[in-house]
Write a protein that holds these residues in place. Structure first.
Motif, short mmCIF file in Angstrom:
data_model
loop_
_atom_site.label_atom_id
_atom_site.label_comp_id
_atom_site.label_asym_id
_atom_site.label_seq_id
_atom_site.Cartn_x
_atom_site.Cartn_y
_atom_site.Cartn_z
N TYR A 1 -6.13 -5.09 60.80
CA TYR A 1 -6.27 -4.29 59.58
C TYR A 1 -7.45 -4.74 58.72
O TYR A 1 -7.47 -4.50 57.52
N SER A 2 -8.42 -5.43 59.34
CA SER A 2 -9.51 -6.01 58.53
C SER A 2 -10.26 -4.95 57.72
O SER A 2 -10.76 -5.23 56.63
N ASP A 3 -10.33 -3.70 58.24
CA ASP A 3 -11.16 -2.70 57.56
C ASP A 3 -10.45 -1.94 56.44
O ASP A 3 -11.04 -1.04 55.86
N ILE A 4 -9.22 -2.28 56.10
CA ILE A 4 -8.60 -1.56 54.97
C ILE A 4 -8.89 -2.26 53.63
O ILE A 4 -8.62 -1.71 52.57
N LEU A 5 -9.42 -3.48 53.70
CA LEU A 5 -9.80 -4.20 52.48
C LEU A 5 -10.88 -5.20 52.86
O LEU A 5 -10.59 -6.22 53.48
N TRP A 6 -12.12 -4.85 52.53
CA TRP A 6 -13.21 -5.74 52.92
C TRP A 6 -14.46 -5.49 52.11
O TRP A 6 -14.55 -4.49 51.37
N MET A 7 -15.40 -6.42 52.26
CA MET A 7 -16.74 -6.25 51.70
C MET A 7 -17.66 -6.18 52.91
O MET A 7 -18.02 -7.21 53.48
N PRO A 8 -17.99 -4.96 53.37
CA PRO A 8 -18.63 -4.83 54.69
C PRO A 8 -20.06 -5.34 54.77
O PRO A 8 -20.55 -5.64 55.86
N GLY A 9 -20.77 -5.41 53.63
CA GLY A 9 -22.18 -5.81 53.68
C GLY A 9 -22.43 -7.19 53.11
O GLY A 9 -21.58 -7.77 52.45
N GLY A 10 -23.60 -7.71 53.44
CA GLY A 10 -24.00 -9.00 52.85
C GLY A 10 -23.84 -10.16 53.80
O GLY A 10 -24.38 -11.23 53.56
N GLY A 11 -23.11 -9.95 54.93
CA GLY A 11 -23.01 -10.97 55.96
C GLY A 11 -24.06 -10.71 57.03
O GLY A 11 -24.91 -9.82 56.88
N CYS A 12 -23.98 -11.44 58.17
CA CYS A 12 -25.04 -11.21 59.17
C CYS A 12 -24.78 -9.94 59.99
O CYS A 12 -25.69 -9.45 60.66
N ARG A 13 -23.56 -9.39 59.93
CA ARG A 13 -23.31 -8.13 60.66
C ARG A 13 -24.06 -6.97 60.01
O ARG A 13 -24.67 -6.15 60.68
N THR A 14 -23.98 -6.88 58.69
CA THR A 14 -24.70 -5.82 57.96
C THR A 14 -25.40 -6.44 56.75
O THR A 14 -24.87 -6.40 55.63
N PRO A 15 -26.56 -7.01 56.96
CA PRO A 15 -27.29 -7.59 55.81
C PRO A 15 -27.68 -6.49 54.83
O PRO A 15 -27.83 -5.33 55.22
N ILE A 16 -27.82 -6.86 53.57
CA ILE A 16 -28.27 -5.88 52.58
C ILE A 16 -29.80 -5.77 52.69
O ILE A 16 -30.51 -6.76 52.66
N THR A 17 -30.26 -4.52 52.84
CA THR A 17 -31.69 -4.26 53.01
C THR A 17 -32.14 -3.25 51.94
O THR A 17 -31.29 -2.64 51.28
N ALA A 18 -33.42 -3.07 51.83
CA ALA A 18 -33.93 -2.08 50.87
C ALA A 18 -33.37 -0.70 51.22
O ALA A 18 -33.09 0.12 50.34
N GLU A 19 -33.14 -0.43 52.52
CA GLU A 19 -32.67 0.90 52.96
C GLU A 19 -31.20 1.14 52.61
O GLU A 19 -30.81 2.25 52.27
#
Ligand code: COA
Length: 341
Positions: free
Chosen positions: A202-220
Motif C-alpha cells: 500500500y506504499s502508494d496510498i500515502l507517500w511523497m513520490p518526488g525528491g528521492g533518486c527514483r523521481t528527482p525534482i527537476t525544472a520540468e
C-alpha cells in the motif's frame, strides 16, 4: 484483570527493564487556524472540524528546522529525566521531513544538545516512526548495548505540504516530542510489550513520490508538487482503523492485558473519527483516549510523542497505570506499545 502480579510474570527480557524516565515536547509559536486556511483554499472551518476534529495547527518559522524542534523537545525530556547530554548513548530520530536526506537529522540534534557520546540515526517509518524508534531503543537496552537512549519524533510537515491541495493541507502541522529510555532492574515499571508491522503493497496510498533518486525534482516537473505529501484519504482512513485495532490487540496480548486494564490510550493523532472508530470497535470509552489533534493536527512521527508528553505533564498518567500507545503511517507501517507507567 488478566494481568498477573509483577512477581508472577514471566519476564520476556530477563535481567533488564526499560523505563521511560522523562518526556518533552515543543511546538512552534505560529498558530494556523481553519479560518485562515479557508482564505487560501476552497474549504471551511465547518468541513475541517466535522471531517477531522482539527481546529488549529502549528507552523514552524522559515529558519526553524526539524532538528531545532527536535532539540527543544529533547532538552525538555533530558531536564525532566535529570539526564546530562553526555550520558546519552544513542539518539534515534523518527521523521518524514528530515533537515536533509543526509546526514541524519539526529546528527544535527546531537550537536545542538551536546550529546557528544551518542551514536545517531534517523528512523523512517512515516507517522508510525516514533514507536518504531522506541522499539529499536528498547532492543539496544535489553541487549545490554546501551543504557540511555533518546528517542525523538519531529516533523516540519509544512515544508512538504502542497498548500494548494485542500485534500491534504488542512490535515498536517509541525512539532516535536521526545522521551528518554533507561535500563532498570528486571520487573521495574516501563515498557511491557511492543508490536511493529508494515505492508509495502500500500506504499502508494500515502507517500511523497518526488525528491528521492527514483523521481528527482527537476525544472520540468517542479510544478507537479511531487515533493509534497500525496494521499488517497479514504483508503488511508480504512487501513488506519484496521491496522491500529489489530496492533492494539497484538501488544495487549503480548502484555497479558485486556483493553479494560488500560487507563489511557495515546493514539496517532490524525483524525478524531479514526480514534472514535477504534474506541468503538475495541469497546473502550473515548474518554480514555488522549486527544490533542484539535490543536496540532497530524504531526506525523511527532504526534504520539507530543501527546505522551502532554498526558504526562498534565497528570493524566499515574504511576502503575497501564498505557497503550498505537500509531499508523505511510509504508504502510503500524506499531503499538504497552507501558506500565
Ligand atoms: N474542504 C472541503 N472539502 C474537501 C476538503 C476540504 N479541506 N478536502 C476534501 N474535500 C472534498 C473532497 O474533494 C470530496 O469532494 P467530492 O465528493 O466533490 O469529490 C469531499 O470533500 C468528500 O471527500 P471524502 O474523501 O469523502 O471525505 P472524507 O470524509 O473521507 O474525509 C479525510 C477526508 C482526508 C479527512 C479522511 O479521509 C481522512 O482523514 N483520511 C485519513 C487521512 C490520514 O489520516 N492521513 C494520515 C495518516 S498517517
Amino acid at each position: 484483570m488478566k494481568r498477573q502480579p509483577r512477581s508472577n510474570r514471566p519476564s520476556a527480557r530477563p535481567g533488564r527493564s526499560v523505563s521511560i524516565v522523562g518526556t518533552g515536547s515543543y511546538v512552534p509559536e505560529r498558530v494556523l487556524t481553519n479560518e485562515e486556511l479557508s482564505k487560501s483554499v476552497d474549504t471551511t472551518d465547518e468541513w475541517i472540524t466535522s471531517r477531522t476534529g482539527i481546529k488549529t495547527r502549528r507552523i514552524a518559522a522559515k529558519d526553524e528546522h526539524t532538528s531545532d524542534m527536535a532539540a527543544r523537545a529533547a532538552m525538555a525530556a533530558m531536564e525532566q529525566a535529570n539526564v546530562k547530554p553526555e550520558e546519552i548513548d544513542l539518539i534515534l530520530l523518527a521523521t518524514a521531513s528530515p533537515d536533509m536526506v543526509f546526514p541524519a537529522t539526529a546528527c544535527f540534534v546531537q550537536t545542538k544538545i551536546g550529546a557528544k557520546n551518542a551514536a545517531c540515526l534517523d528512523v523512517s517509518a512515516a507517522c508510525a516512526g516514533f514507536l518504531f524508534a522506541v522499539e529499536i531503543g528498547q532492543q539496544f537496552i535489553t541487549s545490554h548495548t546501551y543504557d540511555t537512549v533518546l528517542v525523538i519524533g519531529a516533523e516540519k510537515l509544512s515544508s512538504i505540504t502542497n498548500w494548494t491541495d485542500r485534500n491534504t493541507c488542512v490535515l498536517f502541522g509541525d512539532g516535536a516530542g521526545a522521551l528518554i529510555l533507561q535500563h532498570r532492574d528486571a520487573g521495574a515499571h516501563g515498557i511491557i510489550a511492543t508490536h511493529i508491522g508494515s505492508d509495502g503493497n500500500y506504499s502508494d496510498i500515502l507517500w511523497m513520490p518526488g525528491g528521492g533518486c527514483r523521481t528527482p525534482i527537476t525544472a520540468e516537473n517542479a510544478h507537479q508538487h511531487l515533493q509534497t505529501i500525496h494521499m488517497s484519504g479514504k483508503d488511508v482512513y480504512k487501513q488506519a482503523v484496521v491496522s491500529m485495532i489489530d496492533a492494539s490487540k497484538k501488544a495487549l496480548d503480548k502484555a497479558g492485558l485486556t483493553i479494560e486494564d488500560i487507563t489511557c490510550v495515546i493514539p496517532h493523532q490524525a483524525n478524531v473519527r479514526i480514534i472514535e472508530a477504534i474506541a468503538d470497535r475495541l469497546k473502550i470509552s473515548i474518554d480514555r483516549f488522549f486527544v490533542n489533534l484539535d490543536r496540532y493536527g497530524n504531526t506525523s512521527a511527532a504526534a504520539v510523542a507530543i501527546a505522551l508528553d502532554e498526558a504526562n505533564r498534565s497528570g493524566r498518567l499515574k504511576r502503575g497505570d497501564y498505557i497503550l500507545m498505537v500509531v499508523f503511517g505511510g509504508g504502510l507501517t503500524w506499531s503499538s506499545t504497552v507501558i506500565e507507567w
